[in-house]
Design an enzyme around this catalytic site. Structure first.
Site, mmCIF file in Angstrom:
data_model
loop_
_atom_site.group_PDB
_atom_site.id
_atom_site.type_symbol
_atom_site.label_atom_id
_atom_site.label_comp_id
_atom_site.label_asym_id
_atom_site.label_seq_id
_atom_site.Cartn_x
_atom_site.Cartn_y
_atom_site.Cartn_z
ATOM 1 N N LEU A 74 28.596 -96.736 -62.956
ATOM 2 C CA LEU A 74 27.218 -96.589 -61.885
ATOM 3 C C LEU A 74 27.704 -96.599 -60.408
ATOM 4 O O LEU A 74 27.076 -96.647 -59.613
ATOM 5 C CB LEU A 74 26.269 -97.905 -62.076
ATOM 6 C CG LEU A 74 25.793 -97.955 -63.321
ATOM 7 C CD1 LEU A 74 24.775 -99.243 -63.504
ATOM 8 C CD2 LEU A 74 24.777 -96.638 -63.816
ATOM 9 N N HIS A 76 28.989 -94.540 -57.248
ATOM 10 C CA HIS A 76 29.044 -93.315 -56.678
ATOM 11 C C HIS A 76 30.454 -92.616 -56.305
ATOM 12 O O HIS A 76 31.039 -93.413 -55.804
ATOM 13 C CB HIS A 76 28.280 -93.510 -55.487
ATOM 14 C CG HIS A 76 26.996 -93.970 -55.583
ATOM 15 N ND1 HIS A 76 26.449 -95.104 -55.777
ATOM 16 C CD2 HIS A 76 25.485 -93.171 -55.496
ATOM 17 C CE1 HIS A 76 25.399 -95.305 -55.726
ATOM 18 N NE2 HIS A 76 24.689 -94.285 -55.820
ATOM 19 N N MET A 110 34.423 -101.618 -55.175
ATOM 20 C CA MET A 110 34.774 -101.117 -56.609
ATOM 21 C C MET A 110 36.158 -100.390 -56.644
ATOM 22 O O MET A 110 36.857 -100.582 -57.356
ATOM 23 C CB MET A 110 33.770 -100.576 -57.523
ATOM 24 C CG MET A 110 32.441 -101.447 -57.611
ATOM 25 S SD MET A 110 32.839 -103.073 -58.452
ATOM 26 C CE MET A 110 33.568 -102.717 -60.098
ATOM 27 N N GLU A 111 36.221 -99.696 -55.645
ATOM 28 C CA GLU A 111 37.588 -98.733 -55.534
ATOM 29 C C GLU A 111 38.629 -99.721 -55.311
ATOM 30 O O GLU A 111 39.733 -99.635 -55.828
ATOM 31 C CB GLU A 111 37.278 -97.930 -54.468
ATOM 32 C CG GLU A 111 36.465 -96.559 -54.894
ATOM 33 C CD GLU A 111 34.694 -96.922 -54.876
ATOM 34 O OE1 GLU A 111 34.196 -95.930 -54.919
ATOM 35 O OE2 GLU A 111 34.447 -98.070 -54.274
ATOM 36 N N ASP A 125 52.970 -102.633 -67.454
ATOM 37 C CA ASP A 125 53.562 -101.609 -68.424
ATOM 38 C C ASP A 125 54.975 -101.235 -68.010
ATOM 39 O O ASP A 125 55.908 -101.123 -68.880
ATOM 40 C CB ASP A 125 52.731 -100.293 -68.056
ATOM 41 C CG ASP A 125 53.373 -99.130 -69.096
ATOM 42 O OD1 ASP A 125 53.477 -99.299 -70.351
ATOM 43 O OD2 ASP A 125 53.851 -98.163 -68.637
#
EC number: 4.6.1.17
Length: 154
Positions: A74, A76, A110-111, A125
């Site tokens: 959700l 953008h 969110m970024e 990793d």
């Protein structure tokens, strides 16, 4: 307070930001990768067989910020103007700090959180061959500015 990504029927939907004016927005998130001291020594001394762990984590964090709407359904797609990934070390951990900026009708929290998360996964990793017990923790929003909700500092 109502959830913005849920409509009146309780269904998930993407919020319409088309009428909101673009403003300068910035968000900073952080997270920690805890590890054995000997593992951190290898990172700092450049002794990992896979190469420069922090360089890989930095680039993966930048890429992740740009790919956030592909990962979080959700979100953008936004014109990101900058992504900065920094590291701070303690005796047995690496703190990852991501700062993302844009001029857009919605924020970049969110970024920034995605950048930290993926940078931490990439760091794990890089070190897992020597330290599978490493722990990713404390991923959180530190600060955000811009937009209707204003300035937030944890």
């Amino acid at each position: 307070m109502a959830l913005t990504h849920v409509n009146e029927k309780g269904e998930a939907h993407m919020v319409d930001v088309g009428e909101k004016p673009p403003t300068k927005r910035k968000a900073t998130a952080s997270g920690v990768v805890r590890m054995q001291k000997s593992t951190l020594d290898l990172i700092v001394q450049g002794g990992l067989a896979k190469g420069d762990a922090l360089a890989v984590a930095r680039v993966s964090g930048i890429m992740a910020a740009k790919k956030t709407p592909d990962l979080i359904p959700l979100c953008h797609p936004l014109p990101i103007s900058s992504v900065k990934i920094d590291f701070a070390t303690t005796e047995n951990s690496v703190k990852i700090i991501a700062t993302v900026a844009t001029t857009a009708p919605t924020g970049v929290e969110m970024e920034a959180l995605t950048a930290v998360s993926v940078a931490a996964l990439s760091l794990y990793d890089m070190i897992k061959a020597v330290d599978r017990s490493a722990i990713i923790e404390q991923i959180l929003l530190e600060e955000k500015s811009g937009g209707k909700s204003g300035h937030y500092v944890r």
